[in-house]
Design a protein around this motif. Structure first.
Motif, PDB file in Angstrom:
ATOM      1  N   VAL A  92      28.073  14.877  14.621  1.00 31.07           N
ATOM      2  CA  VAL A  92      29.329  13.684  14.480  1.00 31.07           C
ATOM      3  C   VAL A  92      30.319  13.971  15.466  1.00 31.07           C
ATOM      4  N   LEU A  93      30.183  12.909  16.352  1.00 30.15           N
ATOM      5  CA  LEU A  93      31.020  12.869  17.700  1.00 30.15           C
ATOM      6  C   LEU A  93      32.253  11.874  17.605  1.00 30.15           C
ATOM      7  N   ALA A  94      33.210  12.509  18.116  1.00 29.52           N
ATOM      8  CA  ALA A  94      34.358  11.523  18.455  1.00 29.52           C
ATOM      9  C   ALA A  94      34.144  10.726  19.494  1.00 29.52           C
ATOM     10  N   ARG A  95      34.900   9.662  19.925  1.00 25.45           N
ATOM     11  CA  ARG A  95      34.391   8.518  20.555  1.00 25.45           C
ATOM     12  C   ARG A  95      34.650   9.001  21.991  1.00 25.45           C
ATOM     13  N   ASP A  96      35.409  10.109  22.263  1.00 15.13           N
ATOM     14  CA  ASP A  96      35.288  10.927  23.721  1.00 15.13           C
ATOM     15  C   ASP A  96      34.265  11.941  23.801  1.00 15.13           C
ATOM     16  N   GLY A  97      33.504  12.073  22.791  1.00 19.11           N
ATOM     17  CA  GLY A  97      32.353  12.872  22.913  1.00 19.11           C
ATOM     18  C   GLY A  97      32.644  14.295  22.279  1.00 19.11           C
ATOM     19  N   THR A  98      33.885  14.481  21.766  1.00 15.68           N
ATOM     20  CA  THR A  98      34.033  16.013  21.001  1.00 15.68           C
ATOM     21  C   THR A  98      33.005  15.970  19.938  1.00 15.68           C
ATOM     22  N   VAL A  99      32.569  17.177  19.664  1.00 12.71           N
ATOM     23  CA  VAL A  99      31.538  17.249  18.624  1.00 12.71           C
ATOM     24  C   VAL A  99      32.458  17.650  17.411  1.00 12.71           C
ATOM     25  N   LEU A 100      32.500  16.743  16.339  1.00 12.41           N
ATOM     26  CA  LEU A 100      33.270  17.123  15.068  1.00 12.41           C
ATOM     27  C   LEU A 100      32.591  17.889  13.969  1.00 12.41           C
ATOM     28  N   ALA A 101      31.301  17.600  14.098  1.00  9.91           N
ATOM     29  CA  ALA A 101      30.610  18.638  13.044  1.00  9.91           C
ATOM     30  C   ALA A 101      28.989  18.509  13.626  1.00  9.91           C
ATOM     31  N   ALA A 102      28.311  19.500  13.246  1.00  9.05           N
ATOM     32  CA  ALA A 102      27.016  19.734  13.756  1.00  9.05           C
ATOM     33  C   ALA A 102      25.982  20.557  12.684  1.00  9.05           C
ATOM     34  N   SER A 103      24.863  20.641  12.962  1.00  6.23           N
ATOM     35  CA  SER A 103      24.004  21.000  12.179  1.00  6.23           C
ATOM     36  C   SER A 103      23.993  22.814  12.370  1.00  6.23           C
ATOM     37  N   HIS A 104      24.184  23.114  13.811  1.00  2.48           N
ATOM     38  CA  HIS A 104      24.195  24.431  14.007  1.00  2.48           C
ATOM     39  C   HIS A 104      25.637  24.739  14.847  1.00  2.48           C
ATOM     40  N   GLU A 105      26.349  25.876  14.745  1.00  3.49           N
ATOM     41  CA  GLU A 105      27.508  26.142  15.462  1.00  3.49           C
ATOM     42  C   GLU A 105      27.005  26.134  16.989  1.00  3.49           C
ATOM     43  N   ARG A 106      25.880  26.508  17.386  1.00  4.13           N
ATOM     44  CA  ARG A 106      25.704  26.144  18.914  1.00  4.13           C
ATOM     45  C   ARG A 106      25.585  24.613  19.516  1.00  4.13           C
ATOM     46  N   GLN A 107      25.400  24.021  18.593  1.00  6.52           N
ATOM     47  CA  GLN A 107      25.400  22.601  18.707  1.00  6.52           C
ATOM     48  C   GLN A 107      26.794  21.807  18.807  1.00  6.52           C
ATOM     49  N   ARG A 108      27.775  22.579  18.510  1.00  3.74           N
ATOM     50  CA  ARG A 108      29.131  22.129  18.623  1.00  3.74           C
ATOM     51  C   ARG A 108      29.766  22.064  19.810  1.00  3.74           C
ATOM     52  N   VAL A 109      29.149  22.622  20.788  1.00  4.37           N
ATOM     53  CA  VAL A 109      29.739  23.186  22.204  1.00  4.37           C
ATOM     54  C   VAL A 109      29.696  21.443  22.901  1.00  4.37           C
ATOM     55  N   ARG A 110      28.609  20.932  23.192  1.00  2.00           N
ATOM     56  CA  ARG A 110      28.281  19.708  23.880  1.00  2.00           C
ATOM     57  C   ARG A 110      27.647  18.733  23.062  1.00  2.00           C
ATOM     58  N   PRO A 111      28.108  17.436  23.266  1.00  2.00           N
ATOM     59  CA  PRO A 111      27.180  16.514  22.449  1.00  2.00           C
ATOM     60  C   PRO A 111      25.659  16.383  23.016  1.00  2.00           C
ATOM     61  N   LEU A 112      24.828  15.922  22.230  1.00  2.00           N
ATOM     62  CA  LEU A 112      23.333  15.840  22.837  1.00  2.00           C
ATOM     63  C   LEU A 112      23.179  14.748  23.553  1.00  2.00           C
ATOM     64  N   VAL A 113      24.093  13.501  23.335  1.00  2.00           N
ATOM     65  CA  VAL A 113      23.861  12.097  23.842  1.00  2.00           C
ATOM     66  C   VAL A 113      25.228  11.577  24.190  1.00  2.00           C
ATOM     67  N   THR A 114      25.337  10.837  24.902  1.00  2.00           N
ATOM     68  CA  THR A 114      26.603   9.828  25.409  1.00  2.00           C
ATOM     69  C   THR A 114      26.914   9.174  24.129  1.00  2.00           C
ATOM     70  N   PRO A 115      28.117   9.060  23.767  1.00  2.00           N
ATOM     71  CA  PRO A 115      28.719   8.341  22.362  1.00  2.00           C
ATOM     72  C   PRO A 115      28.348   6.824  22.799  1.00  2.00           C
ATOM     73  N   VAL A 116      28.345   5.869  21.655  1.00  6.66           N
ATOM     74  CA  VAL A 116      28.215   4.610  21.861  1.00  6.66           C
ATOM     75  C   VAL A 116      29.348   3.867  21.048  1.00  6.66           C
ATOM     76  N   ASP A 117      29.641   2.572  21.360  1.00  8.77           N
ATOM     77  CA  ASP A 117      30.454   1.925  20.487  1.00  8.77           C
ATOM     78  C   ASP A 117      30.351   1.615  19.175  1.00  8.77           C
ATOM     79  N   ALA A 118      31.037   1.188  18.295  1.00 10.28           N
ATOM     80  CA  ALA A 118      30.936   0.981  16.765  1.00 10.28           C
ATOM     81  C   ALA A 118      29.962  -0.338  16.813  1.00 10.28           C
ATOM     82  N   GLY A 119      29.153   0.107  15.653  1.00  7.48           N
ATOM     83  CA  GLY A 119      27.864  -0.872  15.462  1.00  7.48           C
ATOM     84  C   GLY A 119      26.681  -0.944  16.382  1.00  7.48           C
ATOM     85  N   VAL A 120      26.992  -0.029  17.342  1.00  8.10           N
ATOM     86  CA  VAL A 120      25.627   0.115  18.276  1.00  8.10           C
ATOM     87  C   VAL A 120      24.603   1.063  17.745  1.00  8.10           C
TER      88      VAL A 120
END
Length: 475
Positions: A92-120
């Motif tokens: 779960v990412l914030a609009r700026d790409g900050t990882v707010l929640a993840a399935s693993h702790e190591r996946q909290r460091v960087r987002p997997l993909v670039t965030p998109v706008d709402a509804g996209v």
């Protein structure tokens, strides 16, 4: 000249044989079919796996998006963030790409993909974390929480097991398909060889016939297929060749006999003159030498005409011919040269044909009648709208019904009651050849007094004789 038989090459195979070529073509066709089928199988497997992965990631991402839309990140159940066999990463990412929640702790460091706008909603292939080569097929969705914050949900399925499954299927195909090709090649080679076995038997038998000259026939397989039809056709051809050979041998023998008779007479008189030292008197020349020389000349002319008919077919020079003049000339000749009672019915008519050849027809018919007549010969003409007939009849012994088709053969000898009396046996053969070349017919029948009647029917119009003449009967 003998044909070159293909020699066995590597592994005992004849590389130019029909059997091997059919096998190669069949296996090549099967190879192409299997390659296409294998490619389709791999595509279907890959699409099925990716569709299953997309279904899993879409379902999970939708559940998380619904929870975020209802109450924000706190409303997302912890179980929605847990990975499964088909889902490898949840963020779960914030609009700026900050990882707010993840399935693993190591996946909290960087987002997997670039965030998109709402509804996209967007699907990303081959997504990776920095420093980690694991690839994911991910879906990212933008959602607005109740407080107006735009968040992103990223759910990804690992592509490693997808690729591993596809490669496993590919490896299986690489083992199974070559085995199928080998089995198909061996089976096809054996089946084609079995199917062509009757053809080889036909070839071997024809080769043996060519070497031995014995009048044998090729075996006919009891299969009622194209090969059996080939064998039947081959036997028909061999029958025709045997018949032609017999005819040729008989023709040569009869020709030699006919040519020998006048030559013996001429040579005998010349040798007698040499031995006695006395010249040949004019009476012997006129009664023996000259008639035999004429007979020899006529026989050679007849043989040449029949030889041309056999090789090329007679091709008459078509023109309008006064047939009544030809018949009248022959009747006049008979009156002057025979003691028989000659009667004639001559009608004025013009036919389409070759004057010289038609003259030879009428002359041969008249000579044949004179040769067998007892006392009388009758020549009659009849005209129909599109045909003219010339009928020559004699009062001789006649021709039996069983022999009437044979009299037009070459050197045919009937019984003693109607011998040739000096004829060569070629006259009626020539009549038949010439008449058929003019698209006419010749028929033999009895006369009222028991003699023989030969009737020639010829077309009158030019359109009835257009086109190539029929082939020689001897063919």
């Amino acid at each position: 000249m003998s044909a070159t038989v293909p020699q066995h090459d590597l592994f005992g195979l004849r590389w130019r044989s029909v059997r091997l070529r059919l096998t190669v073509v069949g296996v090549a066709t099967l190879f192409v079919a299997l390659a296409v089928a294998g490619g389709l199988v791999l595509i279907v497997v890959y699409r099925s796996l990716t569709d299953a992965a997309d279904e899993a990631t879409s379902t999970r991402s939708q559940e998380i998006v619904d929870a975020l839309a209802r109450g924000g990140i706190g409303a997302v159940p912890p179980t929605e963030l847990e990975p499964t066999d088909s889902i490898g990463v949840v963020q779960v990412l914030a609009r700026d790409g900050t990882v707010l929640a993840a399935s693993h702790e190591r996946q909290r460091v960087r987002p997997l993909v670039t965030p998109v706008d709402a509804g996209v909603r967007r699907t990303v292939n081959d997504a990776t974390f920095p420093g980690d080569g694991t690839e994911f097929r991910a879906v990212v969705r933008g959602v607005t929480t109740p407080d107006g914050t735009v968040l992103n949900v990223v759910v990804g399925a690992g592509e490693g097991h997808l690729h591993a499954t596809v490669w496993t299927v590919f490896g299986v195909l690489c083992v199974v398909f070559p085995s199928i090709l080998v089995v198909a090649a061996v089976t096809t080679y054996q089946l084609v060889g079995r199917a062509l076995r009757p053809v080889e038997a036909i070839r071997a038998e024809v080769a043996e016939i060519s070497r031995s000259g014995v009048a044998r026939r090729v075996p006919v397989a009891d299969t009622d297929d194209e090969i059996a039809t080939l064998a039947v056709t081959m036997n028909e051809m061999l029958d025709a060749l045997a018949f032609a050979r017999e005819q040729q041998i008989r023709f040569v023998g009869d020709s030699s006999h006919e040519l020998r008779s006048p030559l013996v007479t001429i040579l005998g008189l010349l040798e007698l003159a040499v031995r006695t030292g006395e010249p040949i008197d004019s009476g012997t020349v006129s009664t023996l030498l000259l008639p035999e020389a004429h007979r020899l000349r006529d026989l050679v002319d007849d043989l040449l005409l029949l030889a041309r008919a056999d090789e090329y077919g007679l091709r008459p020079s078509l023109d309008e011919v006064d047939l009544d003049d030809i018949v009248n000339d022959e009747v006049t000749r008979l009156d002057l040269t025979t003691d028989l009672d000659i009667s004639a019915t001559v009608l004025p008519v013009r036919a389409i044909g070759d004057r010289d050849q038609l003259g030879r027809v009428v002359r041969n018919l008249c000579d044949n009648a004179v040769r067998h007549a007892r006392s009388a010969v009758a020549v009659t003409m009849a005209v129909e709208p599109d045909r003219v007939t010339v009928r020559v009849a004699d009062d001789g012994p006649g021709i039996p019904a069983d022999d009437r088709a044979r009299v037009f053969g070459r050197f045919v000898r009937l019984d003693d009651s109607r011998d040739r009396r000096g004829g060569s046996g070629l006259g009626l053969s020539i009549v038949d050849e010439i008449v058929r070349a003019h698209h006419g017919t010749v028929t033999v029948s009895d006369t009222d007094g028991g003699g023989c009647s030969i009737e020639v029917s010829l077309p009158l119009r030019a359109d009835q004789v257009d086109g190539s003449p029929p082939l020689s009967a001897s063919r």
